[in-house]
Design an enzyme around this catalytic site. Sequence first.
Site, PDB file in Angstrom:
ATOM      1  CD  GLU A  52      41.447 -98.194 -65.556  1.00  0.00           C
ATOM      2  OE1 GLU A  52      42.364 -98.835 -64.989  1.00  0.00           O
ATOM      3  OE2 GLU A  52      40.935 -98.560 -66.619  1.00  0.00           O
ATOM      4  CD  GLU A  93      41.313 -97.061 -70.297  1.00  0.00           C
ATOM      5  OE1 GLU A  93      41.470 -98.302 -70.210  1.00  0.00           O
ATOM      6  OE2 GLU A  93      41.949 -96.227 -69.627  1.00  0.00           O
TER       7      GLU A  93
END
Length: 503
Positions: free
Chosen positions: A173, A292
């Site tokens: 991320e 995710e």
Amino acid sequence: MLPTSVTVDPAFVVGPVRRRTFGSFVEHLGRSVYTGIHDPEHPSADADGFRGDVLELIRELGISTVRYPGGNFLSGYRWQDGIGPVKERPRRLDLAWHSTEPNLVGVDEFMRWAARAGVEPMMAVNLGTRGIAEALELLEYCNVPGGTEWSERRRANGAEDPYRVTMWCLGNEMDGPWQIGHKTAHEYGRLAAETARAMRMIDPGLELVVCGSSNSAMPTFGAWEHTVLTEAYEHVDHVSAHAYYYESDGDLASFLASAVDMDHFIDAVAATADAVRAAGKHSKRINISFDEWNVWYQQRAESRPPSGDDWPVAPVLLEDRYNVADAVVVGNLLISLLRHTDRVHAASQAQLVNVIAPIMTEPGGRAWKQTIFHPFALTSRYATGDVLRLAIDSPVTETARFGEVAVLDAVATHDPATGEVVLFATNRSVRDDVVLDVDLRGFPGLAVLEALTLSNPDHTWAATADDDTTVVPRPNTTATTADDRVRTELPPVSWTMIRLARA
């Protein structure tokens, strides 16, 4: 009852069922590792301190890969802290979750645990506070047989043979301002490309995942993927996708339609990757690692980390208690992932134990299954062979977030080796039953082998350590076969699996 129908035909193959679709995620976050998979004081603990009862549940869940060690934790992690004699390992502040990391579990312990669990490790390298050199050292430690500094340290630490990890994530991320060392798309794309290039000099056969957007609501979503892939396209194999879904303001209808958002997200990422492919005149295709995904109630108290001078080890964090509606949504998200098997080549439900997880534990005590355990375990077990594209005819229901959406969502798999067809279906209606008519003329002679439905009149029912069996998938006795058709009734807010085989 609302009439719906699907047509299943062997000619409409999307692609193979990919075992990596059924991956999971273990991060050093809350009680995911400590008192989750690792609890030396537990009666079932092995020599490394890993809980045997949890390992049994993990095998039953049917996960294929485990992404490790993060997550946001990754961007501040020094992997060298987690090797060598445990008593000599340093305690560090984990800035991501305002906790203390004791480093009782590191690379070697994780690899031994993965072998016992029967899962493929999916390692991640820190490109937040660290970089190319540390990534190469970790790769050397894991994959080089011997004769070098880090490979010999691994051997000295008890692992004579290399781990031969194939799949690696290049950071986590990195577009998020919450990420330690977060970067612009250009900065990260260049770093990822150079890291990938160097890692392949050690092991050309690696599969590398470059960071896509943290979620589709990011202001740079799309542009981030385009810039990063423009820099790194030839050096990586997959781009990551992350998405979490949660019921907001009691909007159950929109929540049940969460897979609509996942469908759009996957299509957008694939389109962006293909645009870079065309512009760069690349021959290969970049696919998606949806590493995710889950339901996550981010506004609940347990999602807020400690603060101030409180830096606990393994605090209670993100320990959502999942209800029936959550399980129906998870089952539908798996339908979406399977439906996109041509582009989604790996996925990791976040996470495995205690932290937004299908498995819960008490420190030193019981382990139990949350509602979301069941659709995952059944889909992992019975989705084999090829994924089939279905022709679906369904009435629509109105949602505040997505407008009109189909009440019925479904996907099917066909295993040519056994001839078995499995249908996975969700009734997204909040109040109406559905009558499902399945046209099987493309598979003459099939009959219902098993039909299971997960539902409950109270869609807010959640499992506990005292009761995780009152609401589980039950036989659906309405499923009948006649003239190469199956008729089934699906209650509102439900997920169903129908297995079909020759009588």
